[in-house]
Design an enzyme around this catalytic site. Sequence first.
Site, PDB file in Angstrom:
ATOM      1  N   LEU A   8       0.942  -1.269   0.015  1.00 12.66           N
ATOM      2  CA  LEU A   8       0.033   0.089   0.126  1.00 12.66           C
ATOM      3  C   LEU A   8       0.710   1.293  -0.087  1.00 12.66           C
ATOM      4  O   LEU A   8       1.672   1.505   0.803  1.00 12.66           O
ATOM      5  CB  LEU A   8      -0.972  -0.030   1.295  1.00 12.66           C
ATOM      6  CG  LEU A   8      -1.691  -1.326   1.422  1.00 12.66           C
ATOM      7  CD1 LEU A   8      -3.000  -1.111   2.469  1.00 12.66           C
ATOM      8  CD2 LEU A   8      -2.471  -1.690   0.447  1.00 12.66           C
ATOM      9  N   ARG A  15       2.518  14.707   6.578  1.00 11.67           N
ATOM     10  CA  ARG A  15       3.399  14.732   7.575  1.00 11.67           C
ATOM     11  C   ARG A  15       4.748  14.993   7.289  1.00 11.67           C
ATOM     12  O   ARG A  15       5.471  15.540   8.204  1.00 11.67           O
ATOM     13  CB  ARG A  15       3.120  13.998   8.730  1.00 11.67           C
ATOM     14  CG  ARG A  15       1.825  14.336   9.557  1.00 11.67           C
ATOM     15  CD  ARG A  15       1.628  13.235  10.580  1.00 11.67           C
ATOM     16  NE  ARG A  15       0.863  11.989   9.930  1.00 11.67           N
ATOM     17  CZ  ARG A  15       0.992  11.005  10.566  1.00 11.67           C
ATOM     18  NH1 ARG A  15       1.111  10.694  12.113  1.00 11.67           N
ATOM     19  NH2 ARG A  15       0.425   9.776   9.981  1.00 11.67           N
ATOM     20  N   GLN A  72      -5.282   3.890  -6.979  1.00 11.53           N
ATOM     21  CA  GLN A  72      -6.538   4.055  -6.165  1.00 11.53           C
ATOM     22  C   GLN A  72      -6.706   5.564  -6.376  1.00 11.53           C
ATOM     23  O   GLN A  72      -6.057   6.351  -5.770  1.00 11.53           O
ATOM     24  CB  GLN A  72      -5.947   3.742  -4.683  1.00 11.53           C
ATOM     25  CG  GLN A  72      -7.277   3.841  -3.616  1.00 11.53           C
ATOM     26  CD  GLN A  72      -6.893   4.014  -2.336  1.00 11.53           C
ATOM     27  OE1 GLN A  72      -5.420   4.081  -1.868  1.00 11.53           O
ATOM     28  NE2 GLN A  72      -7.734   3.677  -1.479  1.00 11.53           N
ATOM     29  N   GLY A 100       3.990   0.556   2.473  1.00 14.56           N
ATOM     30  CA  GLY A 100       5.330   1.058   1.628  1.00 14.56           C
ATOM     31  C   GLY A 100       5.938   1.924   2.640  1.00 14.56           C
ATOM     32  O   GLY A 100       7.139   2.338   2.359  1.00 14.56           O
ATOM     33  N   ALA A 421      60.317  18.977 -16.775  1.00 13.60           N
ATOM     34  CA  ALA A 421      59.115  19.632 -15.899  1.00 13.60           C
ATOM     35  C   ALA A 421      58.653  20.814 -16.863  1.00 13.60           C
ATOM     36  O   ALA A 421      59.490  21.623 -17.538  1.00 13.60           O
ATOM     37  CB  ALA A 421      60.093  19.990 -14.616  1.00 13.60           C
ATOM     38  N   ARG A 438      59.581  23.696 -23.706  1.00 10.10           N
ATOM     39  CA  ARG A 438      59.280  24.894 -22.906  1.00 10.10           C
ATOM     40  C   ARG A 438      60.043  25.408 -23.476  1.00 10.10           C
ATOM     41  O   ARG A 438      61.222  25.290 -24.154  1.00 10.10           O
ATOM     42  CB  ARG A 438      59.231  24.677 -21.490  1.00 10.10           C
ATOM     43  CG  ARG A 438      60.688  24.047 -21.096  1.00 10.10           C
ATOM     44  CD  ARG A 438      61.002  24.008 -19.659  1.00 10.10           C
ATOM     45  NE  ARG A 438      62.268  23.711 -19.289  1.00 10.10           N
ATOM     46  CZ  ARG A 438      62.634  22.525 -18.601  1.00 10.10           C
ATOM     47  NH1 ARG A 438      61.842  21.895 -17.993  1.00 10.10           N
ATOM     48  NH2 ARG A 438      64.102  22.515 -18.170  1.00 10.10           N
TER      49      ARG A 438
HETATM   50  C1  UD1 Z   1      -2.976   1.409   9.695  1.00 14.99           C
HETATM   51  C2  UD1 Z   1      -4.040   0.538  10.138  1.00 14.99           C
HETATM   52  C3  UD1 Z   1      -3.657   0.331  12.002  1.00 14.99           C
HETATM   53  C4  UD1 Z   1      -2.169   0.087  11.978  1.00 14.99           C
HETATM   54  C5  UD1 Z   1      -1.152   0.760  11.314  1.00 14.99           C
HETATM   55  C6  UD1 Z   1       0.112   0.411  11.354  1.00 14.99           C
HETATM   56  C7  UD1 Z   1      -6.036   0.456   9.087  1.00 14.99           C
HETATM   57  C8  UD1 Z   1      -7.379   0.749   9.475  1.00 14.99           C
HETATM   58  N1  UD1 Z   1      -5.106   0.850  10.186  1.00 14.99           N
HETATM   59  O1  UD1 Z   1      -3.190   2.484  10.470  1.00 14.99           O
HETATM   60  O2  UD1 Z   1      -4.418  -0.388  12.427  1.00 14.99           O
HETATM   61  O3  UD1 Z   1      -1.780  -0.097  13.658  1.00 14.99           O
HETATM   62  O4  UD1 Z   1      -1.575   0.825   9.948  1.00 14.99           O
HETATM   63  O5  UD1 Z   1       1.069   1.333  10.833  1.00 14.99           O
HETATM   64  O6  UD1 Z   1      -5.721  -0.306   8.384  1.00 14.99           O
HETATM   65  N2  UD1 Z   1      -2.931   3.927   2.282  1.00 14.99           N
HETATM   66  C9  UD1 Z   1      -3.551   3.687   0.676  1.00 14.99           C
HETATM   67  N3  UD1 Z   1      -4.527   4.219   0.626  1.00 14.99           N
HETATM   68  C10 UD1 Z   1      -5.573   4.408   1.542  1.00 14.99           C
HETATM   69  C11 UD1 Z   1      -4.910   4.696   2.844  1.00 14.99           C
HETATM   70  C12 UD1 Z   1      -3.755   4.140   3.172  1.00 14.99           C
HETATM   71  O7  UD1 Z   1      -2.633   3.371   0.058  1.00 14.99           O
HETATM   72  O8  UD1 Z   1      -6.690   4.966   0.982  1.00 14.99           O
HETATM   73  C13 UD1 Z   1      -1.676   3.331   2.521  1.00 14.99           C
HETATM   74  C14 UD1 Z   1      -0.619   4.634   3.013  1.00 14.99           C
HETATM   75  O9  UD1 Z   1      -0.076   5.108   2.070  1.00 14.99           O
HETATM   76  C15 UD1 Z   1       0.194   3.796   4.016  1.00 14.99           C
HETATM   77  C16 UD1 Z   1      -0.795   2.598   4.456  1.00 14.99           C
HETATM   78  O10 UD1 Z   1      -1.668   2.266   3.501  1.00 14.99           O
HETATM   79  O11 UD1 Z   1       1.326   3.211   3.186  1.00 14.99           O
HETATM   80  C17 UD1 Z   1      -1.314   2.604   5.906  1.00 14.99           C
HETATM   81  O12 UD1 Z   1      -2.137   3.810   5.787  1.00 14.99           O
HETATM   82  P1  UD1 Z   1      -2.061   4.718   7.160  1.00 14.99           P
HETATM   83  O13 UD1 Z   1      -3.117   5.812   6.826  1.00 14.99           O
HETATM   84  O14 UD1 Z   1      -0.623   5.267   7.475  1.00 14.99           O
HETATM   85  O15 UD1 Z   1      -2.567   3.749   8.209  1.00 14.99           O
HETATM   86  P2  UD1 Z   1      -2.635   4.252   9.568  1.00 14.99           P
HETATM   87  O16 UD1 Z   1      -3.692   5.074  10.097  1.00 14.99           O
HETATM   88  O17 UD1 Z   1      -1.107   4.264  10.310  1.00 14.99           O
END
Ligand code: UD1
Length: 454
Positions: A8, A15, A72, A100, A421, A438
Site C-alpha cells: 500500500l 506529515r 487508487q 510502503g 618539468a 618549454r
Molecule cells: C494502519 C492500520 C492500523 C495500524 C497501522 C500500522 C487500518 C485501518 N489501520 O493505520 O491498525 O496500527 O496502519 O502502521 O488499516 N494507504 C493507501 N490508501 C488509502 C489509505 C492508506 O494506500 O486509502 C496506505 C498508506 O499510503 C500507507 C498504508 O496504507 O502506506 C497505511 O495507511 P495509514 O493511513 O498510514 O494507516 P494508519 O492510520 O497508520
Amino acid sequence: MRTKALILAAGQGTRMKSNELKVLHTVFGKALVEYPIEAAKYVGVEEVCIIIGHKAENIKAKLGEDMTYVLQKEQLGTGHAVMQAKEFIEDADEVLVLCGDTPLITGETLEKMLAFHRSENNALTVLSAIMDNPTGYGRIVRDENGHLLKIVEQKDANEEEKQIQEINGGMYVFNGKLLNEALSKITNDNVQNEYYLTDTIEILRNEGYLVDAVATEERDDITGVNSRTQLAAVTEIMKQRINTKHMANGVTLVDPNNTYICPEVVIGKDTIIEPGCMLEGKTVIGEGCRIGYNSKLKNTELKDNVEVEISVILDSFVDEGTHVGPFAYIRPNSHIGKNIKVGDFVEIKNANIGDGTKISHLTYVGDADVGSNVNFGCGTVVVNYDGQKKYRTSIGDNAFIGCNTNLVSPVTVEDNAYTAAGSTITATVPKNSLAIARAKQENKLEWVTKKCKK
Ligand code: UD1
Ligand code: CA
C-alpha cells in the site's frame, strides 16, 4: 501454492512536509517502499502489486516495469486500497499485505508470520507487536480465551481499548479468495469514514473462518515512517543493524554510531573503518583495508590491504596494497592497479593506472591509460577536453612525467620516456627519450640593477 504481495503506497504522506512522495524518501540510499518489496521477495512471492495514488508516476519511474501497479484514485482507507487490486488477488492462494512506509520489516519476520499462518490454517493472520506506548496504532482486541476479535483504531477506541498494548503492525497474510469476499462486505461506518482493511477480521470470524494475530518480538520491524523524525529514527535503527552485522563478521568500526554503511555493502575481515565514513551502493571492500575518517566510497571495489584516507571514490576499482589520499577524488570508471600511490589532491577520472605507479600530489589524470611504475611529478595535468570533445592519452610503462607537465590529449608517452618539468606535450614522446617542450631559459644579466638605476 501461489503467494502474492500487495504494497500500500497511495497516501501522500502529508506529515513529511515534502514535495516528494513519502515512500520515495530514502534510507541508506533506497526508497522506503523498496524495503518491504525486498522482504516480500525474500519469502518467495510470485508477484508484487503496488497500490499507487498520489504522484503515481514517480513511483513507477523509481520501481520500473517489473511490478504490477494499481491506481487508487481517491484514498478512502486501507480496505478501499486493497479493493482496487481485486483482479490481482483473485488467483492467489495467499496475499501478503504490507505498507510502503515500513522499511524495517525483514524477510525473516515475514517468514515467521507465514509459517504461523500456514500451520494454523488461518484465513487471515495479522502481524502484531506488544508496545510500551501503543498510541496511534490500531489495538488488537482478543476475547477471554485469547482469540482475536477485532482491531480498533486509535480514533475509534474506548478508554479500555486504549489501554491494550498489543498493536496492529499493519502487515497481514490473507487467503486470497476470502480476502476478496470479505472486502466486498466492509463499510466506512467509523469515525474517519474510511474503509478499514482491519474490518475483514470480524467479517471472516463471523463466517467461521480462523483469524489470528501473531506478535513479533522484533518490534522495530513494524516501525512506520510518517514524519522526518521517524525517518531519522528508522535510519538509526537500520544503521545499528547493519553495523552490528559487520562487526560480527570481523570488521572494526572505530565509532559505529558515526559510520554509515548501505545494506548491500560487503566488507572483509580485519578491515578498519574510521569515523565519518559513508560506504554506499554495491561497494565491496577486501580484507585488511583501512578506510580513513570522512571517506566516501560508492559502488566501488577495493581488493585486500588498500588504504584510503579522507577521500572520495566513485564507481571504480582499486587493487591490492594501493594507497589513496588524503584528499584524493577518484571519479567513475577508474581502474587503479596494485601497490599504487595516489596522493593528496589527485583527481582521477575514467582512467586505467598500472601497478606500482606513483601519482603523489596535485595531479589530474582524466581519460587516460597509464602503464606500470610510472612516476607523475607534482602538478601534472592531462588536458583531456578541448571545450567540445574529450580525448584519451596513453602513457607507457616506467615513464617519468616531470613536474607541471601538460599532456594535451590525445597524446602518447611511450615506455621509459621522460618529459621535462614544465613541458606542454602535444606530440608522441618516443620510447627511451626525453621530451623538453618549454621555452629555453634566457638570463638577462644585471637587468634588475639597470632597472633600479632608472
Ligand atoms: C494502519 C492500520 C492500523 C495500524 C497501522 C500500522 C487500518 C485501518 N489501520 O493505520 O491498525 O496500527 O496502519 O502502521 O488499516 N494507504 C493507501 N490508501 C488509502 C489509505 C492508506 O494506500 O486509502 C496506505 C498508506 O499510503 C500507507 C498504508 O496504507 O502506506 C497505511 O495507511 P495509514 O493511513 O498510514 O494507516 P494508519 O492510520 O497508520
Ligand atoms: Ca501509518
